[in-house]
Scaffold this active site. Structure first.
Site, PDB file in Angstrom:
ATOM      1  N   ILE A 134      -3.140  10.316  11.953  1.00  0.00           N
ATOM      2  CA  ILE A 134      -1.988  10.390  10.823  1.00  0.00           C
ATOM      3  C   ILE A 134      -3.114  11.422   9.700  1.00  0.00           C
ATOM      4  O   ILE A 134      -3.984  10.863   9.413  1.00  0.00           O
ATOM      5  CB  ILE A 134      -1.589   9.211  10.208  1.00  0.00           C
ATOM      6  CG1 ILE A 134      -0.893   8.635  11.165  1.00  0.00           C
ATOM      7  CG2 ILE A 134      -0.681   9.535   8.914  1.00  0.00           C
ATOM      8  CD1 ILE A 134      -0.414   7.178  10.814  1.00  0.00           C
TER       9      ILE A 134
ATOM     10  N   TYR B 184     -12.210  -2.526  12.282  1.00  0.00           N
ATOM     11  CA  TYR B 184     -10.918  -1.913  12.247  1.00  0.00           C
ATOM     12  C   TYR B 184     -10.222  -2.315  13.661  1.00  0.00           C
ATOM     13  O   TYR B 184      -8.914  -2.704  13.598  1.00  0.00           O
ATOM     14  CB  TYR B 184     -10.975  -0.198  12.060  1.00  0.00           C
ATOM     15  CG  TYR B 184      -9.629   0.396  11.997  1.00  0.00           C
ATOM     16  CD1 TYR B 184      -8.696  -0.085  10.902  1.00  0.00           C
ATOM     17  CD2 TYR B 184      -9.489   1.426  12.735  1.00  0.00           C
ATOM     18  CE1 TYR B 184      -7.756   0.653  10.785  1.00  0.00           C
ATOM     19  CE2 TYR B 184      -8.336   2.125  12.348  1.00  0.00           C
ATOM     20  CZ  TYR B 184      -7.367   1.779  11.688  1.00  0.00           C
ATOM     21  OH  TYR B 184      -6.264   2.233  11.402  1.00  0.00           O
TER      22      TYR B 184
ATOM     23  N   ALA C  58     -10.837  -4.697  15.862  1.00  0.00           N
ATOM     24  CA  ALA C  58     -10.504  -6.132  16.003  1.00  0.00           C
ATOM     25  C   ALA C  58      -9.264  -6.642  15.198  1.00  0.00           C
ATOM     26  O   ALA C  58      -8.360  -7.321  15.843  1.00  0.00           O
ATOM     27  CB  ALA C  58     -11.728  -6.938  15.462  1.00  0.00           C
TER      28      ALA C  58
ATOM     29  N   LYS D  64      -6.919  -4.769  14.173  1.00  0.00           N
ATOM     30  CA  LYS D  64      -5.619  -3.929  14.612  1.00  0.00           C
ATOM     31  C   LYS D  64      -5.033  -4.776  16.000  1.00  0.00           C
ATOM     32  O   LYS D  64      -4.036  -4.846  16.269  1.00  0.00           O
ATOM     33  CB  LYS D  64      -5.817  -2.468  14.894  1.00  0.00           C
ATOM     34  CG  LYS D  64      -5.812  -1.884  13.399  1.00  0.00           C
ATOM     35  CD  LYS D  64      -4.408  -1.878  12.722  1.00  0.00           C
ATOM     36  CE  LYS D  64      -4.733  -1.292  11.186  1.00  0.00           C
ATOM     37  NZ  LYS D  64      -3.411  -1.367  10.462  1.00  0.00           N
TER      38      LYS D  64
ATOM     39  N   SER E  91      -2.471   0.372  15.173  1.00  0.00           N
ATOM     40  CA  SER E  91      -3.347   1.780  15.330  1.00  0.00           C
ATOM     41  C   SER E  91      -3.655   1.608  16.806  1.00  0.00           C
ATOM     42  O   SER E  91      -3.876   0.503  17.343  1.00  0.00           O
ATOM     43  CB  SER E  91      -4.373   1.539  14.367  1.00  0.00           C
ATOM     44  OG  SER E  91      -5.301   2.880  14.791  1.00  0.00           O
TER      45      SER E  91
ATOM     46  N   ASN F  74       1.596  -2.361   5.710  1.00  0.00           N
ATOM     47  CA  ASN F  74       1.247  -0.979   5.988  1.00  0.00           C
ATOM     48  C   ASN F  74      -0.466  -0.819   5.383  1.00  0.00           C
ATOM     49  O   ASN F  74      -1.112  -0.162   5.808  1.00  0.00           O
ATOM     50  CB  ASN F  74       1.915   0.154   5.249  1.00  0.00           C
ATOM     51  CG  ASN F  74       1.187   1.430   4.787  1.00  0.00           C
ATOM     52  OD1 ASN F  74       1.060   2.207   5.775  1.00  0.00           O
ATOM     53  ND2 ASN F  74       0.554   1.755   3.812  1.00  0.00           N
TER      54      ASN F  74
ATOM     55  N   GLY G  23       0.750  -1.190  -0.086  1.00  0.00           N
ATOM     56  CA  GLY G  23       0.203  -0.086  -0.119  1.00  0.00           C
ATOM     57  C   GLY G  23       0.663   1.266  -0.154  1.00  0.00           C
ATOM     58  O   GLY G  23       0.686   2.102   0.905  1.00  0.00           O
TER      59      GLY G  23
HETATM   60  N1  LIG Z   1      -4.718   7.295   8.804  1.00  0.00           N
HETATM   61  C1  LIG Z   1      -4.559   7.230  10.225  1.00  0.00           C
HETATM   62  O1  LIG Z   1      -4.914   8.333  10.952  1.00  0.00           O
HETATM   63  C2  LIG Z   1      -3.998   6.160  10.888  1.00  0.00           C
HETATM   64  C3  LIG Z   1      -3.901   5.936  12.507  1.00  0.00           C
HETATM   65  C4  LIG Z   1      -3.342   4.958  12.916  1.00  0.00           C
HETATM   66  C5  LIG Z   1      -2.715   3.946  12.186  1.00  0.00           C
HETATM   67  N2  LIG Z   1      -2.870   3.985  10.810  1.00  0.00           N
HETATM   68  C6  LIG Z   1      -2.373   2.826  10.248  1.00  0.00           C
HETATM   69  O2  LIG Z   1      -1.404   3.228   9.119  1.00  0.00           O
HETATM   70  C7  LIG Z   1      -1.383   2.407   7.945  1.00  0.00           C
HETATM   71  C8  LIG Z   1      -1.604   3.428   7.058  1.00  0.00           C
HETATM   72  O3  LIG Z   1      -2.747   4.119   7.058  1.00  0.00           O
HETATM   73  P1  LIG Z   1      -3.120   5.355   5.924  1.00  0.00           P
HETATM   74  O4  LIG Z   1      -4.233   6.164   6.633  1.00  0.00           O
HETATM   75  O5  LIG Z   1      -1.752   5.920   5.730  1.00  0.00           O
HETATM   76  O6  LIG Z   1      -3.546   4.508   4.813  1.00  0.00           O
HETATM   77  P2  LIG Z   1      -4.484   5.027   3.463  1.00  0.00           P
HETATM   78  O7  LIG Z   1      -4.019   6.534   3.266  1.00  0.00           O
HETATM   79  O8  LIG Z   1      -5.948   4.654   4.027  1.00  0.00           O
HETATM   80  O9  LIG Z   1      -3.982   4.031   2.508  1.00  0.00           O
HETATM   81  C9  LIG Z   1      -4.343   2.687   2.391  1.00  0.00           C
HETATM   82  C10 LIG Z   1      -3.513   1.773   1.704  1.00  0.00           C
HETATM   83  O10 LIG Z   1      -3.947   0.539   1.649  1.00  0.00           O
HETATM   84  C11 LIG Z   1      -3.924   0.060   0.218  1.00  0.00           C
HETATM   85  N3  LIG Z   1      -4.878  -1.012   0.244  1.00  0.00           N
HETATM   86  C12 LIG Z   1      -6.189  -1.126   0.700  1.00  0.00           C
HETATM   87  N4  LIG Z   1      -6.934  -2.283   0.346  1.00  0.00           N
HETATM   88  C13 LIG Z   1      -5.826  -3.003  -0.377  1.00  0.00           C
HETATM   89  C14 LIG Z   1      -5.829  -4.156  -0.973  1.00  0.00           C
HETATM   90  N5  LIG Z   1      -6.714  -5.149  -1.042  1.00  0.00           N
HETATM   91  N6  LIG Z   1      -4.536  -4.743  -1.586  1.00  0.00           N
HETATM   92  C15 LIG Z   1      -3.594  -3.799  -1.689  1.00  0.00           C
HETATM   93  N7  LIG Z   1      -3.667  -2.522  -1.251  1.00  0.00           N
HETATM   94  C16 LIG Z   1      -4.621  -2.039  -0.459  1.00  0.00           C
HETATM   95  C17 LIG Z   1      -4.840   1.458  -0.518  1.00  0.00           C
HETATM   96  O11 LIG Z   1      -4.707   1.131  -1.732  1.00  0.00           O
HETATM   97  P3  LIG Z   1      -5.801   1.816  -2.780  1.00  0.00           P
HETATM   98  O12 LIG Z   1      -5.234   3.150  -3.328  1.00  0.00           O
HETATM   99  O13 LIG Z   1      -5.848   0.879  -3.874  1.00  0.00           O
HETATM  100  O14 LIG Z   1      -7.056   1.728  -1.971  1.00  0.00           O
HETATM  101  C18 LIG Z   1      -3.528   2.242   0.014  1.00  0.00           C
HETATM  102  O15 LIG Z   1      -2.350   2.442  -0.521  1.00  0.00           O
HETATM  103  C19 LIG Z   1      -2.636   1.423   7.938  1.00  0.00           C
HETATM  104  O16 LIG Z   1      -2.327   0.284   8.465  1.00  0.00           O
HETATM  105  C20 LIG Z   1      -3.543   2.304   9.258  1.00  0.00           C
HETATM  106  O17 LIG Z   1      -4.322   1.441   9.971  1.00  0.00           O
HETATM  107  C21 LIG Z   1      -3.387   5.156  10.208  1.00  0.00           C
END
Ligand SMILES: NC(=O)c1ccc[n+]([C@@H]2O[C@H](COP(=O)([O-])OP(=O)(O)OC[C@H]3O[C@@H](n4cnc5c(N)ncnc54)[C@H](OP(=O)(O)O)[C@@H]3O)[C@@H](O)[C@H]2O)c1
Length: 231
Positions: A173, A140, A142, A144, A127, A76, A12
């Site tokens: 983030i 989400y 469950a 994590k 997370s 990720n 991702g």
């Molecule tokens: N954002 C936050 O506030 C936050 C907070 C705590 C933890 N996190 C964790 O940090 C990590 C990154 O989060 P983020 O918010 O930066 O991510 P994001 O912007 O939501 O992007 C998600 C990524 O996962 C990919 N993805 C989703 N389904 C997929 C699949 N079936 N196969 C391949 N790739 C897939 C998406 O690709 P597509 O473009 O194809 O959809 C995208 O590249 C995650 O594990 C999240 O749980 C995020």
């Protein structure tokens, strides 16, 4: 980049935190490969839907064959559907379990022999949602929470085989392009944090879990003992 550069594999990386992590690892001299559902034209990128176990197996095998090694793997990618349990479809539940949890298990199995050879590191993006629950977050949270068990077990089982495992537990983030909220951690900071653990930390210690959160938060709607009225 020289062919004996260390190799990183990330899921991702076409946007959000994943893109920033890939950029920071590249800046540290890593040859970066990505498994992306949506291709974005990055070098080293391979199209792969993590919901498809056969694709995950074959695309990962292709990367390992081409790269010849892997030193760091960053799980990720995430699928988030925030619906109350009553409304969440079984399809949405199953897909989130597959992408957020089962694909990580499968990826570990695919890369483990190579990580043993390189004495490498498997990083998983967890997370706060894994330990702080909220309405609409059942799938989400469950997945994590389960990642914490998976990563800790991996660490226990593989440490003496040379493989280190690390769970990152971030708070909010600003993952969307154009979001510059000062009350969220920037993706650049997430990338720097991951790259620092990967490249700067000594290898005779393992960062089993690292929690981080924004340095500034919006004022909470309820404070003090009144918070207990809402638990
Ligand atoms: N954002 C936050 O506030 C936050 C907070 C705590 C933890 N996190 C964790 O940090 C990590 C990154 O989060 P983020 O918010 O930066 O991510 P994001 O912007 O939501 O992007 C998600 C990524 O996962 C990919 N993805 C989703 N389904 C997929 C699949 N079936 N196969 C391949 N790739 C897939 C998406 O690709 P597509 O473009 O194809 O959809 C995208 O590249 C995650 O594990 C999240 O749980 C995020």
């Amino acid at each position: 980049m020289s062919s004996d550069a260390p190799v990183a594999l990330i899921t991702g990386s076409n946007r959000g935190s994943g893109r920033a992590i890939a950029e920071q690892l590249e800046a540290r001299g890593y040859r970066v490969f990505s498994l992306n559902r949506t291709v974005s034209g990055q070098p080293g990128e391979r199209q792969c839907d993590l919901a498809d176990p056969a694709a995950l197996a074959s695309v990962t095998a292709g990367v390992l064959a081409e790269a010849g090694r892997v030193d760091v793997v960053v799980a990720n990618a995430v699928d988030r559907v925030l619906d109350p349990i009553e409304k969440m479809s079984e399809e949405d539940w199953d897909r989130q379990l597959e992408i957020n949890l089962s694909s990580v298990f499968r990826l570990v199995k695919h890369v483990l022999p190579a990580l043993r050879r390189s004495r490498g590191l498997f990083v998983v993006m967890g997370s706060h949602a894994g330990s702080h629950y909220f309405e609409g977050g059942a799938a989400y949270s469950a997945t994590k929470a389960a990642l914490k068990a998976l990563v800790e077990t991996l660490l226990l089982e593989e440490r003496n085989n040379g493989v280190r495992a690390c769970l990152l537990s971030p708070g909010a983030i600003s993952n969307l392009d154009g979001d510059d909220a000062p009350t969220k951690v920037s993706v650049e900071s997430v990338g720097r944090c991951v790259a620092s653990i990967v490249a700067d930390w000594p290898t005779d210690l393992v960062v089993g879990e690292l929690e981080f959160r924004p340095a500034v938060v919006p004022p909470p709607p309820v404070t003090g003992i009144d918070r207990l009225l809402h638990v």
